[in-house]
Structure formats: C-alpha cells, structure tokens
Design a protein around this motif. Structure first.
Motif, PDB file in Angstrom:
ATOM      1  N   GLY A  14      54.060  30.355 -66.455  1.00  0.00           N
ATOM      2  CA  GLY A  14      54.708  29.409 -67.365  1.00  0.00           C
ATOM      3  C   GLY A  14      55.934  28.737 -66.771  1.00  0.00           C
ATOM      4  N   ASN A  15      56.718  29.481 -66.008  1.00  0.00           N
ATOM      5  CA  ASN A  15      57.939  28.903 -65.455  1.00  0.00           C
ATOM      6  C   ASN A  15      57.650  27.790 -64.466  1.00  0.00           C
ATOM      7  OD1 ASN A  15      59.376  30.739 -66.965  1.00  0.00           O
ATOM      8  ND2 ASN A  15      59.669  32.165 -65.277  1.00  0.00           N
ATOM      9  N   VAL A  16      56.616  27.931 -63.683  1.00  0.00           N
ATOM     10  CA  VAL A  16      56.279  26.907 -62.698  1.00  0.00           C
ATOM     11  C   VAL A  16      55.824  25.632 -63.399  1.00  0.00           C
ATOM     12  CG1 VAL A  16      54.762  26.318 -60.770  1.00  0.00           C
ATOM     13  CG2 VAL A  16      55.734  28.601 -60.932  1.00  0.00           C
ATOM     14  N   VAL A  17      55.022  25.778 -64.426  1.00  0.00           N
ATOM     15  CA  VAL A  17      54.558  24.616 -65.175  1.00  0.00           C
ATOM     16  C   VAL A  17      55.739  23.946 -65.866  1.00  0.00           C
ATOM     17  CG1 VAL A  17      53.073  23.858 -67.064  1.00  0.00           C
ATOM     18  CG2 VAL A  17      52.241  25.563 -65.447  1.00  0.00           C
ATOM     19  N   ASP A  18      56.634  24.734 -66.465  1.00  0.00           N
ATOM     20  CA  ASP A  18      57.823  24.179 -67.100  1.00  0.00           C
ATOM     21  C   ASP A  18      58.694  23.434 -66.084  1.00  0.00           C
ATOM     22  OD1 ASP A  18      57.003  25.258 -69.474  1.00  0.00           O
ATOM     23  OD2 ASP A  18      58.368  26.979 -69.394  1.00  0.00           O
ATOM     24  N   LEU A  19      58.822  24.010 -64.900  1.00  0.00           N
ATOM     25  CA  LEU A  19      59.606  23.364 -63.857  1.00  0.00           C
ATOM     26  C   LEU A  19      58.980  22.037 -63.446  1.00  0.00           C
ATOM     27  CD1 LEU A  19      61.944  23.453 -61.830  1.00  0.00           C
ATOM     28  CD2 LEU A  19      60.430  24.684 -60.279  1.00  0.00           C
ATOM     29  N   ALA A  20      57.665  22.003 -63.309  1.00  0.00           N
ATOM     30  CA  ALA A  20      56.980  20.765 -62.933  1.00  0.00           C
ATOM     31  C   ALA A  20      57.181  19.688 -63.998  1.00  0.00           C
ATOM     32  CB  ALA A  20      55.494  21.028 -62.724  1.00  0.00           C
ATOM     33  N   VAL A  21      57.071  20.065 -65.258  1.00  0.00           N
ATOM     34  CA  VAL A  21      57.299  19.105 -66.337  1.00  0.00           C
ATOM     35  C   VAL A  21      58.743  18.615 -66.302  1.00  0.00           C
ATOM     36  CG1 VAL A  21      57.426  18.869 -68.857  1.00  0.00           C
ATOM     37  CG2 VAL A  21      55.470  19.991 -67.812  1.00  0.00           C
ATOM     38  N   GLY A  22      59.683  19.528 -66.076  1.00  0.00           N
ATOM     39  CA  GLY A  22      61.094  19.146 -65.991  1.00  0.00           C
ATOM     40  C   GLY A  22      61.372  18.183 -64.856  1.00  0.00           C
ATOM     41  N   VAL A  23      60.745  18.410 -63.708  1.00  0.00           N
ATOM     42  CA  VAL A  23      60.945  17.516 -62.560  1.00  0.00           C
ATOM     43  C   VAL A  23      60.394  16.125 -62.860  1.00  0.00           C
ATOM     44  CG1 VAL A  23      60.237  17.093 -60.173  1.00  0.00           C
ATOM     45  CG2 VAL A  23      61.071  19.340 -60.842  1.00  0.00           C
ATOM     46  N   ILE A  24      59.223  16.061 -63.480  1.00  0.00           N
ATOM     47  CA  ILE A  24      58.616  14.767 -63.796  1.00  0.00           C
ATOM     48  C   ILE A  24      59.469  14.016 -64.814  1.00  0.00           C
ATOM     49  CG2 ILE A  24      56.628  13.672 -64.894  1.00  0.00           C
ATOM     50  CD1 ILE A  24      54.923  15.951 -63.602  1.00  0.00           C
ATOM     51  N   ILE A  25      59.884  14.700 -65.868  1.00  0.00           N
ATOM     52  CA  ILE A  25      60.729  14.051 -66.880  1.00  0.00           C
ATOM     53  C   ILE A  25      62.078  13.681 -66.277  1.00  0.00           C
ATOM     54  CG2 ILE A  25      61.968  14.451 -69.049  1.00  0.00           C
ATOM     55  CD1 ILE A  25      59.532  16.034 -69.983  1.00  0.00           C
ATOM     56  N   GLY A  26      62.622  14.539 -65.434  1.00  0.00           N
ATOM     57  CA  GLY A  26      63.895  14.242 -64.777  1.00  0.00           C
ATOM     58  C   GLY A  26      63.818  13.013 -63.891  1.00  0.00           C
ATOM     59  N   GLY A  27      62.710  12.853 -63.177  1.00  0.00           N
ATOM     60  CA  GLY A  27      62.534  11.664 -62.343  1.00  0.00           C
ATOM     61  C   GLY A  27      62.484  10.402 -63.174  1.00  0.00           C
ATOM     62  N   ALA A  28      61.759  10.451 -64.281  1.00  0.00           N
ATOM     63  CA  ALA A  28      61.688   9.290 -65.171  1.00  0.00           C
ATOM     64  C   ALA A  28      63.042   9.017 -65.804  1.00  0.00           C
ATOM     65  CB  ALA A  28      60.630   9.511 -66.246  1.00  0.00           C
ATOM     66  N   PHE A  29      63.741  10.077 -66.212  1.00  0.00           N
ATOM     67  CA  PHE A  29      65.060   9.914 -66.819  1.00  0.00           C
ATOM     68  C   PHE A  29      66.047   9.354 -65.796  1.00  0.00           C
ATOM     69  CE2 PHE A  29      69.133  11.617 -68.437  1.00  0.00           C
ATOM     70  CZ  PHE A  29      69.119  10.987 -69.667  1.00  0.00           C
ATOM     71  N   GLY A  30      65.922   9.774 -64.536  1.00  0.00           N
ATOM     72  CA  GLY A  30      66.775   9.238 -63.476  1.00  0.00           C
ATOM     73  C   GLY A  30      66.585   7.742 -63.300  1.00  0.00           C
ATOM     74  N   LYS A  31      65.351   7.288 -63.419  1.00  0.00           N
ATOM     75  CA  LYS A  31      65.087   5.846 -63.314  1.00  0.00           C
ATOM     76  C   LYS A  31      65.715   5.094 -64.479  1.00  0.00           C
ATOM     77  CE  LYS A  31      60.848   6.226 -60.653  1.00  0.00           C
ATOM     78  NZ  LYS A  31      59.415   5.975 -60.616  1.00  0.00           N
ATOM     79  N   ILE A  32      65.680   5.697 -65.671  1.00  0.00           N
ATOM     80  CA  ILE A  32      66.300   5.056 -66.834  1.00  0.00           C
ATOM     81  C   ILE A  32      67.807   4.940 -66.624  1.00  0.00           C
ATOM     82  CG2 ILE A  32      66.846   5.388 -69.294  1.00  0.00           C
ATOM     83  CD1 ILE A  32      64.035   6.652 -69.563  1.00  0.00           C
ATOM     84  N   VAL A  33      68.439   6.010 -66.152  1.00  0.00           N
ATOM     85  CA  VAL A  33      69.877   5.976 -65.910  1.00  0.00           C
ATOM     86  C   VAL A  33      70.203   4.988 -64.798  1.00  0.00           C
ATOM     87  CG1 VAL A  33      71.859   7.338 -65.113  1.00  0.00           C
ATOM     88  CG2 VAL A  33      70.283   8.289 -66.790  1.00  0.00           C
ATOM     89  N   ASP A  34      69.376   4.940 -63.766  1.00  0.00           N
ATOM     90  CA  ASP A  34      69.581   3.982 -62.681  1.00  0.00           C
ATOM     91  C   ASP A  34      69.547   2.551 -63.210  1.00  0.00           C
ATOM     92  OD1 ASP A  34      69.920   3.283 -59.926  1.00  0.00           O
ATOM     93  OD2 ASP A  34      67.785   2.749 -59.867  1.00  0.00           O
ATOM     94  N   SER A  35      68.580   2.248 -64.042  1.00  0.00           N
ATOM     95  CA  SER A  35      68.489   0.919 -64.638  1.00  0.00           C
ATOM     96  C   SER A  35      69.681   0.644 -65.542  1.00  0.00           C
ATOM     97  CB  SER A  35      67.191   0.778 -65.424  1.00  0.00           C
ATOM     98  OG  SER A  35      67.153  -0.467 -66.077  1.00  0.00           O
ATOM     99  N   LEU A  36      70.097   1.653 -66.313  1.00  0.00           N
ATOM    100  CA  LEU A  36      71.262   1.499 -67.182  1.00  0.00           C
ATOM    101  C   LEU A  36      72.494   1.120 -66.377  1.00  0.00           C
ATOM    102  CD1 LEU A  36      72.628   1.977 -70.034  1.00  0.00           C
ATOM    103  CD2 LEU A  36      73.102   4.282 -69.196  1.00  0.00           C
ATOM    104  N   VAL A  37      72.712   1.817 -65.277  1.00  0.00           N
ATOM    105  CA  VAL A  37      73.897   1.547 -64.463  1.00  0.00           C
ATOM    106  C   VAL A  37      73.785   0.191 -63.776  1.00  0.00           C
ATOM    107  CG1 VAL A  37      75.190   2.297 -62.430  1.00  0.00           C
ATOM    108  CG2 VAL A  37      74.491   3.958 -64.144  1.00  0.00           C
TER     109      VAL A  37
END
Length: 137
Positions: A14-37
């Motif tokens: 479960g932890n590995v799957v949770d980590l993978a989901v977190g990385v994917i969402i984090g990458g998308a969220f990083g793009k949103i913040v990048d666009s915001l800035v």
C-alpha cells in the motif's frame, strides 16, 4: 523467492502505491504552481518594477549582449540566469507554504479525532466507580 516476485510483492504494498499516487499528483500540482507564479504573480511584479520580465534577467559570462532574450544569450554561451532562479525560488516557496498548510490542517484533524477517543472511560472503570459509590452509601 525470485527477484521478480520480490519486486512484485514490494510494488503491491500500500505504501508504494500511495507514494506513486502522491508523486503523480505532486507533479501535476507543481505545474499548477509554476503556471500560477509565471502567468499570474510574476507579470504584476514585473510591471511594478517597470515592465521587466524576470525570466530574462541574466548576467552574460561569454561577452554576450545584455539586450538579448535569455534563450538567445544561452545559445551564444554561458549565462548566469538569476531571473529564472528567482522565479523557480518563488515557485518553491509557494509550493512549500501550501504543503505546510495542508499538513497543518491534516494534523489538526488527526488531533481532533484522537481527543474524543482518549476521553472515553472504559466500561469496567465505570462499573468499579459505581460499586465504590454504592459501598460508600
């Protein structure tokens, strides 16, 4: 146990799957913040400082002209792109602040859930108190 079966067992935890989901969402969220800035925060700041684009601030290291856009100056040789660094630093600060706020809220929710559970008195203690009170009478 073969290496593939060990890897499969590791990957299905479960932890590995949770980590993978977190990385994917984090990458998308990083793009949103990048666009915001880059698209919302930096243009008004640049306008405040005389209509300058921070992404094109650089110090030429190979005698390039100062009036070239950053991409062309990089083609002509090495540059110290401090404007791009400032933009990325602002991205990081905003992202770190948002993550801090999210963790803060999660910790408050976790504490709120734990508090009622700790306050509940076990049933056997309640019965013992009743017995004690009845013996005092």
């Amino acid at each position: 146990m073969t290496m593939m079966s060990e890897f499969r067992q590791f990957a299905m935890k479960g932890n590995v799957v949770d980590l993978a989901v977190g990385v994917i969402i984090g990458g998308a969220f990083g793009k949103i913040v990048d666009s915001l800035v880059q698209d919302i925060i930096m243009p008004p700041i640049g306008r405040l400082f005389g209509g300058l684009d921070f992404a094109n601030y650089y110090i030429p290291l190979n005698n390039q002209a100062m009036n070239l856009p950053l991409a062309e100056a990089k083609k002509a040789g090495a540059v110290l792109a401090y404007g791009n660094f400032l933009t990325i630093l602002l991205n990081f600060i905003i992202l770190a602040f948002i993550i801090f706020q999210m963790i803060r809220v999660m910790n408050k929710l976790r504490r709120a859930e734990e508090a009622p559970a700790a306050a509940a008195t076990p049933e056997d203690v309640l019965l013992l108190r009743e017995i004690r009170d009845s013996l005092k009478k």
